[in-house]
Design an enzyme around this catalytic site. Sequence first.
Site, short mmCIF file in Angstrom:
data_model
loop_
_atom_site.label_atom_id
_atom_site.label_comp_id
_atom_site.label_asym_id
_atom_site.label_seq_id
_atom_site.Cartn_x
_atom_site.Cartn_y
_atom_site.Cartn_z
N ASP A 45 0.76 -1.41 -0.10
CA ASP A 45 -0.09 0.03 0.02
C ASP A 45 0.96 1.30 -0.06
O ASP A 45 0.43 2.34 -0.75
CB ASP A 45 -0.76 0.08 1.36
CG ASP A 45 -2.06 -1.08 0.96
OD1 ASP A 45 -2.52 -1.43 -0.17
OD2 ASP A 45 -2.79 -1.19 2.07
N GLY A 46 1.99 1.25 0.60
CA GLY A 46 2.82 2.49 0.56
C GLY A 46 3.35 2.81 -0.62
O GLY A 46 3.43 3.79 -1.10
N GLU A 123 -4.99 9.72 5.04
CA GLU A 123 -5.24 10.65 6.15
C GLU A 123 -4.36 11.58 6.18
O GLU A 123 -3.01 11.65 5.58
CB GLU A 123 -5.28 9.85 7.39
CG GLU A 123 -3.89 9.54 8.04
CD GLU A 123 -3.21 8.27 7.33
OE1 GLU A 123 -1.89 8.30 6.99
OE2 GLU A 123 -3.97 7.23 7.34
N ASP A 150 -2.80 15.28 22.13
CA ASP A 150 -1.45 14.94 21.38
C ASP A 150 -1.67 15.62 19.99
O ASP A 150 -0.72 15.94 19.00
CB ASP A 150 -0.94 13.66 21.38
CG ASP A 150 -0.33 12.99 22.68
OD1 ASP A 150 -0.06 13.89 23.45
OD2 ASP A 150 -0.16 11.89 22.97
N ALA A 185 -4.82 10.95 22.13
CA ALA A 185 -4.67 11.14 23.54
C ALA A 185 -5.20 12.57 24.09
O ALA A 185 -4.54 13.42 24.47
CB ALA A 185 -3.27 11.01 23.84
N ASN A 225 5.55 13.90 5.61
CA ASN A 225 5.51 15.21 6.42
C ASN A 225 5.40 16.41 5.41
O ASN A 225 6.11 16.53 4.52
CB ASN A 225 6.82 15.55 7.22
CG ASN A 225 6.88 14.43 8.52
OD1 ASN A 225 5.85 13.90 8.59
ND2 ASN A 225 8.08 14.03 8.88
#
EC number: 2.7.1.23
Length: 266
Positions: A45-46, A123, A150, A185, A225
């Site tokens: 999938d990556g 996502e 978080d 969190a 990122n």
Amino acid sequence: MKFSVASRGDNLSNELCESMKKKLLKADLLLDHEEPDIVITVGGDGTLLEAFHLYAHRLEETAFVGIHTGHLGFYADWVPEEADHLVTHIIKTPYQIVEYPLLEVVIRYRDGRASRRYLALNESTIKSSEGSLVCNVEIKGEVFETFRGDGLCMSTPSGSTAYNKALGGAILHPSLASIQLSEMASINNRVYRTLGSPLVLPQHHTCLLKLLNDVSVQVTIDHFNVPNYEENVDTVQCRVAEEKVRFARFRPFPFWKRVKESFISE
């Protein structure tokens, strides 16, 4: 028909890529890495995620199909033993196009820099680089809650089985035109309170995350990122994108069977 082949880079994936490439060229298909009609990914999938971002500018013209050479994939649904069968299909069989919704992410900055727009297949996440993230969650222009914790994850239906699931989010069928917001969190006590449950938003409902504390944040799009733009983020706007990803289907793709095989069956 024009095609491109992408490999994860390991020996098995590279060998399969070269073998498929030779057979497709022998059948008079055209190798075109710039403007392919179909992109075949070999790896997992990556690998398909990387190919998606490489061709995100031509989603209306390019379809994807994947062979997984590692663990079972949700996007890469063919196995190495079926590579010749897939090649035969590509050469001889008109394929069905299946379209799945994508996530649109628009990042705006406090220092006047131009906003940046991204598309995510799985996502997008936002996390503080220092301490807790504090932000208002606005839905359709109204403040829904103030989040402290978080970070937050906004996923597509097809990405709901990935990081979203690890955060306790629901698994959604990939055909649903929606996005899902899951918490990382969150801080919940007598003073601070969030819903504490994933939210599923339909098409045309915009979710705006407005930062309230002065911290650097890291925003990710799929597993990439967002580079060099962690400072002075003001808002992160998410909604169902107008664009869709196109997959080439040569046979049924039973999503719930794939979920069972991935998470339940041994």
